[in-house]
Design a protein around this motif. Structure first.
Motif, PDB file in Angstrom:
ATOM      1  N   TRP A 113      10.738   3.317 -10.112  1.00  0.00           N
ATOM      2  CA  TRP A 113      10.200   3.956 -11.318  1.00  0.00           C
ATOM      3  C   TRP A 113       8.830   3.380 -11.704  1.00  0.00           C
ATOM      4  O   TRP A 113       7.933   4.124 -12.111  1.00  0.00           O
ATOM      5  N   THR A 114       8.647   2.068 -11.542  1.00  0.00           N
ATOM      6  CA  THR A 114       7.369   1.468 -11.949  1.00  0.00           C
ATOM      7  C   THR A 114       6.234   1.794 -10.980  1.00  0.00           C
ATOM      8  O   THR A 114       5.059   1.613 -11.327  1.00  0.00           O
ATOM      9  N   ASN A 115       6.552   2.264  -9.782  1.00  0.00           N
ATOM     10  CA  ASN A 115       5.486   2.554  -8.810  1.00  0.00           C
ATOM     11  C   ASN A 115       4.834   3.916  -9.033  1.00  0.00           C
ATOM     12  O   ASN A 115       3.939   4.302  -8.299  1.00  0.00           O
ATOM     13  N   SER A 136      13.086   4.895   1.970  1.00  0.00           N
ATOM     14  CA  SER A 136      11.713   5.300   1.666  1.00  0.00           C
ATOM     15  C   SER A 136      10.935   4.123   1.102  1.00  0.00           C
ATOM     16  O   SER A 136      11.515   3.173   0.546  1.00  0.00           O
ATOM     17  N   ALA A 137       9.613   4.169   1.261  1.00  0.00           N
ATOM     18  CA  ALA A 137       8.770   3.076   0.762  1.00  0.00           C
ATOM     19  C   ALA A 137       8.964   2.877  -0.737  1.00  0.00           C
ATOM     20  O   ALA A 137       8.998   1.740  -1.223  1.00  0.00           O
ATOM     21  N   SER A 159       0.827  -1.212   0.000  1.00  0.00           N
ATOM     22  CA  SER A 159       0.000   0.000   0.000  1.00  0.00           C
ATOM     23  C   SER A 159       0.858   1.258   0.000  1.00  0.00           C
ATOM     24  O   SER A 159       0.456   2.273  -0.576  1.00  0.00           O
ATOM     25  N   GLN A 160       2.052   1.191   0.616  1.00  0.00           N
ATOM     26  CA  GLN A 160       2.946   2.354   0.599  1.00  0.00           C
ATOM     27  C   GLN A 160       3.839   2.384  -0.630  1.00  0.00           C
ATOM     28  O   GLN A 160       4.052   3.426  -1.223  1.00  0.00           O
ATOM     29  N   VAL A 161       4.347   1.211  -1.007  1.00  0.00           N
ATOM     30  CA  VAL A 161       5.264   1.157  -2.153  1.00  0.00           C
ATOM     31  C   VAL A 161       4.594   1.688  -3.410  1.00  0.00           C
ATOM     32  O   VAL A 161       5.181   2.457  -4.181  1.00  0.00           O
ATOM     33  N   PHE A 162       3.345   1.296  -3.624  1.00  0.00           N
ATOM     34  CA  PHE A 162       2.647   1.694  -4.849  1.00  0.00           C
ATOM     35  C   PHE A 162       1.620   2.804  -4.600  1.00  0.00           C
ATOM     36  O   PHE A 162       0.709   2.996  -5.406  1.00  0.00           O
ATOM     37  N   ALA A 163       1.787   3.542  -3.513  1.00  0.00           N
ATOM     38  CA  ALA A 163       0.879   4.662  -3.235  1.00  0.00           C
ATOM     39  C   ALA A 163       0.847   5.699  -4.356  1.00  0.00           C
ATOM     40  O   ALA A 163      -0.232   6.221  -4.684  1.00  0.00           O
ATOM     41  N   PRO A 164       2.000   6.036  -5.000  1.00  0.00           N
ATOM     42  CA  PRO A 164       1.924   7.000  -6.113  1.00  0.00           C
ATOM     43  C   PRO A 164       1.051   6.503  -7.255  1.00  0.00           C
ATOM     44  O   PRO A 164       0.379   7.297  -7.918  1.00  0.00           O
TER      45      PRO A 164
END
Length: 421
Positions: free
Chosen positions: A299-301, A368-369, A238-243
């Protein structure tokens, strides 16, 4: 997260399939419980007034308790009637999830996660043993693949649904959903299963005996270390892919669905690819691709499209590794194959239990996440190196068949290892 190799899905008697599917429903509930907490960590952390990394230790409590208790319970409950043991396991599992949902403090929630894990540890090996007792010998692998398909279905459906529910209720609603699926499993077992033959008892020391073989120990260490790295990102997804998700629960649920669907494909493909190319190529190829995917997550997130691609590749690779790892264990010491494979699940869950701790440590110490994938990639790479050492030792012993270590089967007979590709 145990998986099995081999088998063809045809010619199973309809009544037997229905009984196995009843057992698989319980596996679906337990698999959902194993993975769904990762999708609701921010909600848990806010409600229980702890940090996300602290709330992630709920995953550690569940996975570690499951890993430790499974072989112990399988040993000491060997003479309990199978149906009673199945229903007891699901009952304890349901109580653990309801208790988690009702918990008002982090400590109480942690205790109930252990209770839920106890239920899973009672149910899973009992269900596997029940299938072995019910299915004809020549259809055993097929029957087991149906049973453990419940775990694959949990990653594809149970976890996304549970995450989606949390967006409309809260994390407690997700726990009640898991308990409800467990209750459906109870009803299915009550209705579908008659008396189930019990397998012959195996002492705990005998269950752990494959660990004395360094080749098997290194292969299990590959599982532990690699899946610790793989699940660091899953725990904090949930944090890693938050962006990419904008912290929207529904979007995260769809991302988890992509992962789960890909994991199912990887699980199904792993056996066929191993039969064609050998376990060495499949393990290393899947592992190296996973390392590359993890290393590119900063970059992929950033965008949903690239996040879906990354999660899908990661799902295929992560689940494609388990079947060839089991194939390697069978080749290393065939007479102890069942005992060795039974330890894969424990090694896997210990790795999963360490992932929140390692990931939380990294987050608390300046990583950072968004960049968590970089150290996770390094950990997976270390696991591959450990596995490669084990593979070299296996090949060395097989190149000298007269010097190969003798394995003792559960009935005391000896056997040398065959070729292991």
């Amino acid at each position: 997260m145990a998986h099995v190799t081999g088998g063809k899905p045809e010619n199973l008697e309809t009544g037997l399939v229905l009984r196995i599917l009843a057992l698989a429903l319980g596996m679906f509930a337990i698999g959902t419980d194993s993975f769904v907490v990762a999708g609701i960590l921010p909600s848990v952390a806010r409600d229980l007034d702890v940090s996300v990394s602290t709330s992630a230790r709920l995953i550690t409590a569940y996975a570690l308790a499951y890993a430790i208790l499974s072989p112990v319970i399988a040993t000491f409950a060997a003479r309990v009637p199978r149906k009673l043991l199945l229903l007891t396991g699901l009952g304890v599992f349901i109580a653990g999830n309801i208790g988690t949902g009702l918990s008002q403090t982090y400590e109480v929630a942690m205790a109930f996660r252990v209770v839920a894990a106890l239920g899973g540890a009672i149910y899973t090996p009992t269900a596997a043993g029940a299938v072995v007792g019910l299915a004809p010998t020549e259809k055993r692998a097929t029957a087991l693949s149906i049973l453990f398909g419940g775990l694959s279905a949990a990653t594809a459906l149970g976890t996304p649904i549970g995450t989606w529910i949390s967006g409309y209720t809260d994390w407690r609603g997700t726990m009640y959903f898991v308990a409800a699926v467990g209750l459906a499993g109870v009803i299915a077992v009550l209705v579908s299963l008659r008396a189930v033959p019990a397998p012959p008892p195996v002492r705990l020391r005998q269950r752990l005996s494959p660990l004395t073989d360094v080749r098997i120990g290194l292969t299990l260490a590959l599982v532990l270390v690699a899946y610790c790295g793989l699940f660091i990102l899953y725990t904090y997804i949930s944090q890693v892919f938050a962006p990419a998700t904008g912290r929207d629960t529904t979007t995260l649920a769809w991302l988890l669905f992509a992962f789960g669907a890909a994991a199912t494909v990887g699980n199904l493909a792993g056996g066929r690819l191993t039969d064609r190319f050998g376990n060495h190529i499949v393990i290393n190829t899947a592992g190296i691709v996973a390392v590359a995917v993890f290393a590119t997550t900063p970059w992929t997130n950033r965008h949903l499209a690239t996040a879906v691609v990354a999660m899908s590749i990661w799902g295929v690779c992560g689940w494609a590794m388990l079947v060839p790892i089991q194939d390697r264990l069978v080749g290393a010491r065939p007479a102890a194959a069942q005992l060795s494979i039974s330890l894969v699940s424990s090694a896997n869950y210990i790795g999963v239990s360490l992932a929140p701790v390692v990931g939380g440590f990294l987050l608390d110490h300046g990583v950072s996440a968004g960049r968590l994938g970089l150290p996770a990639a390094g950990i997976v790479a270390v696991g591959l190196v450990i596995g490669e050492i084990g593979y070299v030792l296996i090949r060395r012993d097989q190149a000298r068949p007269h010097a190969a270590p003798v394995a003792l089967s559960t009935d005391g007979r000896s056997s040398d290892a065959p070729a292991n590709r």
